[in-house]
Design a protein around this motif. Structure first.
Motif, mmCIF file in Angstrom:
data_model
loop_
_atom_site.group_PDB
_atom_site.id
_atom_site.type_symbol
_atom_site.label_atom_id
_atom_site.label_comp_id
_atom_site.label_asym_id
_atom_site.label_seq_id
_atom_site.Cartn_x
_atom_site.Cartn_y
_atom_site.Cartn_z
ATOM 1 N N CYS A 133 0.844 -1.324 -0.061
ATOM 2 C CA CYS A 133 -0.098 -0.062 -0.095
ATOM 3 C C CYS A 133 0.772 1.244 -0.049
ATOM 4 N N GLY A 134 1.908 1.147 0.843
ATOM 5 C CA GLY A 134 2.778 2.488 0.744
ATOM 6 C C GLY A 134 3.489 2.592 -0.596
ATOM 7 N N GLY A 135 3.898 1.542 -1.271
ATOM 8 C CA GLY A 135 4.447 1.615 -2.573
ATOM 9 C C GLY A 135 3.448 2.157 -3.584
ATOM 10 N N ILE A 136 2.309 1.623 -3.544
ATOM 11 C CA ILE A 136 1.273 2.214 -4.633
ATOM 12 C C ILE A 136 0.631 3.500 -4.506
ATOM 13 N N THR A 137 0.606 3.829 -3.005
ATOM 14 C CA THR A 137 0.322 5.257 -2.845
ATOM 15 C C THR A 137 1.462 6.052 -3.306
ATOM 16 N N THR A 138 2.725 5.858 -3.128
ATOM 17 C CA THR A 138 3.842 6.663 -3.561
ATOM 18 C C THR A 138 3.566 6.851 -4.951
ATOM 19 N N TRP A 191 3.597 10.435 -7.344
ATOM 20 C CA TRP A 191 4.347 10.930 -8.138
ATOM 21 C C TRP A 191 3.586 11.142 -9.471
ATOM 22 N N VAL A 192 2.471 10.196 -10.003
ATOM 23 C CA VAL A 192 1.812 10.712 -10.983
ATOM 24 C C VAL A 192 0.891 11.828 -10.654
ATOM 25 N N ALA A 193 0.431 12.136 -9.755
ATOM 26 C CA ALA A 193 -0.343 13.343 -9.365
ATOM 27 C C ALA A 193 0.706 14.488 -9.691
ATOM 28 N N MET A 194 1.790 14.342 -8.948
ATOM 29 C CA MET A 194 2.882 15.421 -8.802
ATOM 30 C C MET A 194 3.270 15.940 -10.320
ATOM 31 N N ALA A 195 3.385 14.865 -10.971
ATOM 32 C CA ALA A 195 4.018 15.095 -12.466
ATOM 33 C C ALA A 195 3.177 15.690 -13.296
ATOM 34 N N SER A 196 1.626 15.344 -13.362
ATOM 35 C CA SER A 196 0.667 16.010 -14.031
ATOM 36 C C SER A 196 0.345 17.277 -13.700
ATOM 37 N N ASN A 197 0.982 17.892 -12.531
ATOM 38 C CA ASN A 197 0.857 19.076 -12.211
ATOM 39 C C ASN A 197 1.853 20.151 -11.835
ATOM 40 N N ILE A 198 2.944 19.893 -12.390
ATOM 41 C CA ILE A 198 4.189 20.543 -12.480
ATOM 42 C C ILE A 198 4.588 20.959 -13.905
ATOM 43 N N ARG A 199 4.661 22.424 -14.036
ATOM 44 C CA ARG A 199 5.174 23.012 -15.250
ATOM 45 C C ARG A 199 6.597 23.127 -15.414
ATOM 46 N N ALA A 225 7.949 18.090 -3.138
ATOM 47 C CA ALA A 225 6.899 17.138 -3.580
ATOM 48 C C ALA A 225 7.416 15.608 -3.333
ATOM 49 N N PHE A 226 8.560 15.435 -3.952
ATOM 50 C CA PHE A 226 9.158 14.030 -3.825
ATOM 51 C C PHE A 226 9.306 13.606 -2.182
ATOM 52 N N ALA A 227 9.528 14.651 -1.541
ATOM 53 C CA ALA A 227 9.722 14.247 -0.041
ATOM 54 C C ALA A 227 8.318 13.996 0.555
ATOM 55 N N VAL A 228 7.322 14.571 0.081
ATOM 56 C CA VAL A 228 6.074 14.354 0.692
ATOM 57 C C VAL A 228 5.521 13.124 0.286
ATOM 58 N N SER A 229 5.726 12.836 -1.258
ATOM 59 C CA SER A 229 5.194 11.574 -1.786
ATOM 60 C C SER A 229 5.848 10.236 -1.077
ATOM 61 N N ILE A 230 6.799 10.089 -0.768
ATOM 62 C CA ILE A 230 7.580 9.194 -0.347
ATOM 63 C C ILE A 230 7.152 8.680 1.099
#
Length: 108
Positions: free
Chosen positions: A48-53, A57-65, A76-81
């Motif tokens: 579950c930890g790996g899948i939510t990470t 990442w997908v959510a983070m990458a879709s919203n970064i210019r 963002a990476f620190a929070v996602s991990i």
């Protein structure tokens, strides 16, 4: 909880009682089932930890210019991990519980 789905609610509760109890009044079958509960619980936490990470990442990458990439990606990476880190902590606790039960099986 996937541990309850893989075993039963009764086994799940018994497993926690088995870990904290100093009594040696458990059958070998009960100890093996209790160890299985903690194995499933720990493995589920890691998955579950790996899948939510990955979802983070997908959510983070879709919203970064492109112009924000270098300033945003680190925090963002620190929070996602964190979800993976929490899963690893739960797995560690479950591993210790498994080993405590295993020592009871060996003493049986």
């Amino acid at each position: 909880f996937f541990a309850i789905a893989a075993t039963s609610w009764q086994d799940f509760l018994f497993a926690f009682g088995c870990v904290v109890s100093e009594k040696g009044e458990f059958s070998e079958e009960e100890l093996i089932q209790s160890r299985r509960v903690f194995s499933v619980l720990g493995n589920t936490a890691i998955w579950c930890g790996g899948i939510t990470t990955l979802i983070g990442w997908v959510a983070m990458a879709s919203n970064i210019r492109a112009e924000e990439f270098s300033s945003v990606i680190g925090p963002a990476f620190a929070v996602s991990i964190l979800t993976f880190y929490y899963g690893a902590i739960v797995k560690l606790i479950c591993y210790v519980a498994e080993q405590r039960i295993a020592s009871k099986v060996l003493n049986y």
